[in-house]
Design a protein around this motif. Structure first.
Motif, PDB file in Angstrom:
ATOM      1  N   LYS A 189       0.843  -1.208   0.000  1.00 25.62           N
ATOM      2  CA  LYS A 189       0.000   0.000   0.000  1.00 25.62           C
ATOM      3  C   LYS A 189       0.878   1.258   0.000  1.00 25.62           C
ATOM      4  CE  LYS A 189      -3.268   2.306   3.201  1.00 25.62           C
ATOM      5  NZ  LYS A 189      -2.292   3.047   3.979  1.00 25.62           N
ATOM      6  N   THR A 190       1.926   1.267   0.819  1.00 29.38           N
ATOM      7  CA  THR A 190       2.813   2.437   0.877  1.00 29.38           C
ATOM      8  C   THR A 190       3.482   2.685  -0.478  1.00 29.38           C
ATOM      9  OG1 THR A 190       3.218   1.900   3.181  1.00 29.38           O
ATOM     10  CG2 THR A 190       4.722   3.472   2.171  1.00 29.38           C
ATOM     11  N   LYS A 191       3.932   1.602  -1.099  1.00 30.20           N
ATOM     12  CA  LYS A 191       4.580   1.727  -2.402  1.00 30.20           C
ATOM     13  C   LYS A 191       3.634   2.334  -3.447  1.00 30.20           C
ATOM     14  CE  LYS A 191       6.851  -1.304  -5.812  1.00 30.20           C
ATOM     15  NZ  LYS A 191       7.224  -2.717  -6.101  1.00 30.20           N
ATOM     16  N   LEU A 192       2.408   1.827  -3.435  1.00 27.21           N
ATOM     17  CA  LEU A 192       1.383   2.316  -4.361  1.00 27.21           C
ATOM     18  C   LEU A 192       1.087   3.802  -4.101  1.00 27.21           C
ATOM     19  CD1 LEU A 192      -0.435   0.837  -6.458  1.00 27.21           C
ATOM     20  CD2 LEU A 192      -2.088   0.481  -4.615  1.00 27.21           C
ATOM     21  N   GLU A 193       0.964   4.159  -2.844  1.00 26.27           N
ATOM     22  CA  GLU A 193       0.671   5.553  -2.490  1.00 26.27           C
ATOM     23  C   GLU A 193       1.792   6.473  -2.952  1.00 26.27           C
ATOM     24  OE1 GLU A 193      -1.986   5.366   1.561  1.00 26.27           O
ATOM     25  OE2 GLU A 193       0.110   4.765   1.742  1.00 26.27           O
ATOM     26  N   ASN A 194       3.021   6.061  -2.730  1.00 28.18           N
ATOM     27  CA  ASN A 194       4.161   6.895  -3.131  1.00 28.18           C
ATOM     28  C   ASN A 194       4.235   7.024  -4.635  1.00 28.18           C
ATOM     29  OD1 ASN A 194       4.836   7.265  -0.483  1.00 28.18           O
ATOM     30  ND2 ASN A 194       6.357   5.621  -0.447  1.00 28.18           N
ATOM     31  N   GLN A 195       4.034   5.910  -5.313  1.00 30.28           N
ATOM     32  CA  GLN A 195       4.160   5.931  -6.762  1.00 30.28           C
ATOM     33  C   GLN A 195       3.099   6.803  -7.432  1.00 30.28           C
ATOM     34  OE1 GLN A 195       4.941   2.163  -8.450  1.00 30.28           O
ATOM     35  NE2 GLN A 195       4.871   2.919 -10.555  1.00 30.28           N
ATOM     36  N   LEU A 196       1.875   6.753  -6.908  1.00 31.81           N
ATOM     37  CA  LEU A 196       0.784   7.494  -7.544  1.00 31.81           C
ATOM     38  C   LEU A 196       0.480   8.823  -6.853  1.00 31.81           C
ATOM     39  CD1 LEU A 196      -1.707   4.540  -8.232  1.00 31.81           C
ATOM     40  CD2 LEU A 196      -0.144   5.625  -9.846  1.00 31.81           C
ATOM     41  N   SER A 197       1.235   9.140  -5.798  1.00 33.77           N
ATOM     42  CA  SER A 197       0.955  10.339  -4.987  1.00 33.77           C
ATOM     43  C   SER A 197      -0.499  10.392  -4.539  1.00 33.77           C
ATOM     44  CB  SER A 197       1.306  11.622  -5.751  1.00 33.77           C
ATOM     45  OG  SER A 197       2.652  11.606  -6.096  1.00 33.77           O
ATOM     46  N   ILE A 198      -0.933   9.326  -3.922  1.00 36.59           N
ATOM     47  CA  ILE A 198      -2.302   9.279  -3.405  1.00 36.59           C
ATOM     48  C   ILE A 198      -2.239   8.797  -1.957  1.00 36.59           C
ATOM     49  CG2 ILE A 198      -3.446   8.812  -5.605  1.00 36.59           C
ATOM     50  CD1 ILE A 198      -3.489   5.810  -4.803  1.00 36.59           C
ATOM     51  N   THR A 199      -3.354   8.944  -1.249  1.00 36.74           N
ATOM     52  CA  THR A 199      -3.455   8.384   0.097  1.00 36.74           C
ATOM     53  C   THR A 199      -4.624   7.412   0.113  1.00 36.74           C
ATOM     54  OG1 THR A 199      -2.906  10.596   0.841  1.00 36.74           O
ATOM     55  CG2 THR A 199      -3.463   8.996   2.533  1.00 36.74           C
ATOM     56  N   LEU A 200      -4.367   6.247   0.629  1.00 35.88           N
ATOM     57  CA  LEU A 200      -5.427   5.258   0.791  1.00 35.88           C
ATOM     58  C   LEU A 200      -5.574   5.027   2.288  1.00 35.88           C
ATOM     59  CD1 LEU A 200      -4.240   2.759  -1.967  1.00 35.88           C
ATOM     60  CD2 LEU A 200      -6.129   4.390  -2.124  1.00 35.88           C
ATOM     61  N   ASP A 201      -6.809   5.117   2.789  1.00 31.35           N
ATOM     62  CA  ASP A 201      -6.921   5.065   4.248  1.00 31.35           C
ATOM     63  C   ASP A 201      -7.204   3.679   4.820  1.00 31.35           C
ATOM     64  OD1 ASP A 201      -9.669   4.791   3.765  1.00 31.35           O
ATOM     65  OD2 ASP A 201      -9.993   6.955   3.962  1.00 31.35           O
ATOM     66  N   THR A 202      -7.355   2.676   3.957  1.00 32.41           N
ATOM     67  CA  THR A 202      -7.814   1.383   4.478  1.00 32.41           C
ATOM     68  C   THR A 202      -6.860   0.222   4.220  1.00 32.41           C
ATOM     69  OG1 THR A 202     -10.118   2.075   4.180  1.00 32.41           O
ATOM     70  CG2 THR A 202      -9.717  -0.283   4.387  1.00 32.41           C
ATOM     71  N   LEU A 203      -6.601  -0.528   5.285  1.00 29.00           N
ATOM     72  CA  LEU A 203      -5.976  -1.851   5.169  1.00 29.00           C
ATOM     73  C   LEU A 203      -6.945  -2.821   5.817  1.00 29.00           C
ATOM     74  CD1 LEU A 203      -2.194  -1.409   6.137  1.00 29.00           C
ATOM     75  CD2 LEU A 203      -3.086  -2.312   3.974  1.00 29.00           C
ATOM     76  N   SER A 204      -7.639  -3.608   5.002  1.00 30.97           N
ATOM     77  CA  SER A 204      -8.621  -4.571   5.513  1.00 30.97           C
ATOM     78  C   SER A 204      -7.905  -5.897   5.710  1.00 30.97           C
ATOM     79  CB  SER A 204      -9.772  -4.682   4.505  1.00 30.97           C
ATOM     80  OG  SER A 204     -10.598  -5.789   4.772  1.00 30.97           O
ATOM     81  N   MET A 205      -7.478  -6.152   6.942  1.00 31.49           N
ATOM     82  CA  MET A 205      -6.721  -7.390   7.198  1.00 31.49           C
ATOM     83  C   MET A 205      -6.794  -7.760   8.671  1.00 31.49           C
ATOM     84  SD  MET A 205      -2.834  -5.944   6.639  1.00 31.49           S
ATOM     85  CE  MET A 205      -2.019  -4.902   7.877  1.00 31.49           C
ATOM     86  N   GLY A 206      -6.787  -9.073   8.922  1.00 31.38           N
ATOM     87  CA  GLY A 206      -6.902  -9.591  10.278  1.00 31.38           C
ATOM     88  C   GLY A 206      -8.268 -10.219  10.489  1.00 31.38           C
ATOM     89  N   MET A 207      -8.283 -11.433  11.036  1.00 31.55           N
ATOM     90  CA  MET A 207      -9.526 -12.157  11.304  1.00 31.55           C
ATOM     91  C   MET A 207      -9.477 -12.658  12.758  1.00 31.55           C
ATOM     92  SD  MET A 207     -10.059 -13.999   7.609  1.00 31.55           S
ATOM     93  CE  MET A 207      -9.006 -15.401   7.780  1.00 31.55           C
ATOM     94  N   SER A 208     -10.381 -13.558  13.125  1.00 29.82           N
ATOM     95  CA  SER A 208     -10.474 -13.995  14.529  1.00 29.82           C
ATOM     96  C   SER A 208      -9.136 -14.435  15.098  1.00 29.82           C
ATOM     97  CB  SER A 208     -11.463 -15.154  14.656  1.00 29.82           C
ATOM     98  OG  SER A 208     -12.767 -14.699  14.395  1.00 29.82           O
ATOM     99  N   ALA A 209      -8.371 -15.205  14.329  1.00 36.13           N
ATOM    100  CA  ALA A 209      -7.174 -15.838  14.880  1.00 36.13           C
ATOM    101  C   ALA A 209      -5.955 -14.914  14.904  1.00 36.13           C
ATOM    102  CB  ALA A 209      -6.844 -17.094  14.078  1.00 36.13           C
ATOM    103  N   ASP A 210      -5.974 -13.861  14.093  1.00 33.18           N
ATOM    104  CA  ASP A 210      -4.727 -13.118  13.905  1.00 33.18           C
ATOM    105  C   ASP A 210      -4.909 -11.603  13.911  1.00 33.18           C
ATOM    106  OD1 ASP A 210      -5.973 -12.700  11.493  1.00 33.18           O
ATOM    107  OD2 ASP A 210      -4.743 -14.118  10.389  1.00 33.18           O
TER     108      ASP A 210
END
Ligand SMILES: *Cc1c(COP(=O)(O)O)cnc(C)c1O
Length: 233
Positions: A189-210
């Motif tokens: 996500k950071t790489k993508l943001e830097n390359q395109l000069s954009i900000t993305l506010d979401t990382l959808s990750m993590g479930m019950s176990a982790d």
């Protein structure tokens, strides 16, 4: 299994404590959104969590989800997230009935969702699903170039709002390995943001176990099913 109301509410307390402890331990403020994954669970069970203050629910199976959205139409502040994979002939239902789609992995789906999003609704929130580790069995965009292309296209579509990235990494018994998978998504996500000069506010990750490791790595939405509702039916 239908758990009693108090059991569901107890489980919610435990999950909320896990989330705040993980934030505390990683020196973050608690801005993590709990997405309750309600696939195979009844509208009544969803209603119990809604009454306890949960507003975001995630579903994987379209027919089942539409029936529950209908049964819960009086809970008008529920935010519905579709988190499963989607066939292109079903996009219309997602465009019409959901607030978020977390599993975008191809152009055609993006185009259809934007075209079919009704004008009276705000843009559909989108996460691009990334196949961290490129396992053949899991869906999601595999290469960085493919991700870049899809990102640029989604950003041009008028009725979609690109929020960020989503992943379902393979379950690891070693917490350090699990953490590394989540960090890989964060770094993408950071790489993508830097390359395109954009900000993305979401990382959808993590479930019950982790969810703890996901939060350490910067998750902003944890998708939790079993820890809230018990084993799936
Ligand atoms: C089922 C599902 C979850 C919830 O998993 P649990 O381990 O029950 O918390 C999260 N994300 C996706 C995409 C799912 O399909």
């Amino acid at each position: 299994m239908f758990m009693g109301e108090s059991e569901i509410v107890n489980r919610l307390t435990i999950v909320n404590d896990r989330i705040s402890n993980a934030c505390l331990n990683s020196g973050r403020k608690n801005d993590v959104l709990l997405l309750a994954v309600s696939k195979t669970k009844s509208a009544d069970e969803i209603r119990v969590l809604w009454q306890a203050g949960v507003k975001n629910f995630g579903e994987n199976y379209l027919q089942e989800a539409l029936a529950k959205i209908d049964a819960l139409h009086d809970c008008n502040d529920i935010c519905w997230h579709f988190i499963g994979s989607l066939q292109s002939n079903k996009t219309k239902y997602i465009a019409e009935h959901f607030d978020w789609f977390h599993a975008l992995d191809r152009l055609k789906i993006a185009q259809r969702l934007s075209e079919q999003r009704p004008n009276h609704l705000p843009p559909l929130n989108i996460c691009i699903q990334v196949n961290i580790g490129s396992e053949a069995t899991k869906s999601g965009v595999t290469g960085y170039h493919e991700l870049l292309e899809l990102t640029e296209t989604v950003r041009k579509l008028p009725n979609l709002k690109l929020k960020g990235l989503m992943a379902i990494p393979i379950a690891e018994s070693d917490p350090q390995k699990q953490l590394a998978e989540f960090e890989a998504l964060r770094d993408t996500k950071t790489k993508l943001e830097n390359q395109l000069s954009i900000t993305l506010d979401t990382l959808s990750m993590g479930m019950s176990a982790d969810l703890e490791q996901a939060i350490v790595a910067g998750s902003t939405i944890v998708r939790v099913g079993t820890a809230l509702f018990g084993d799936r039916n």
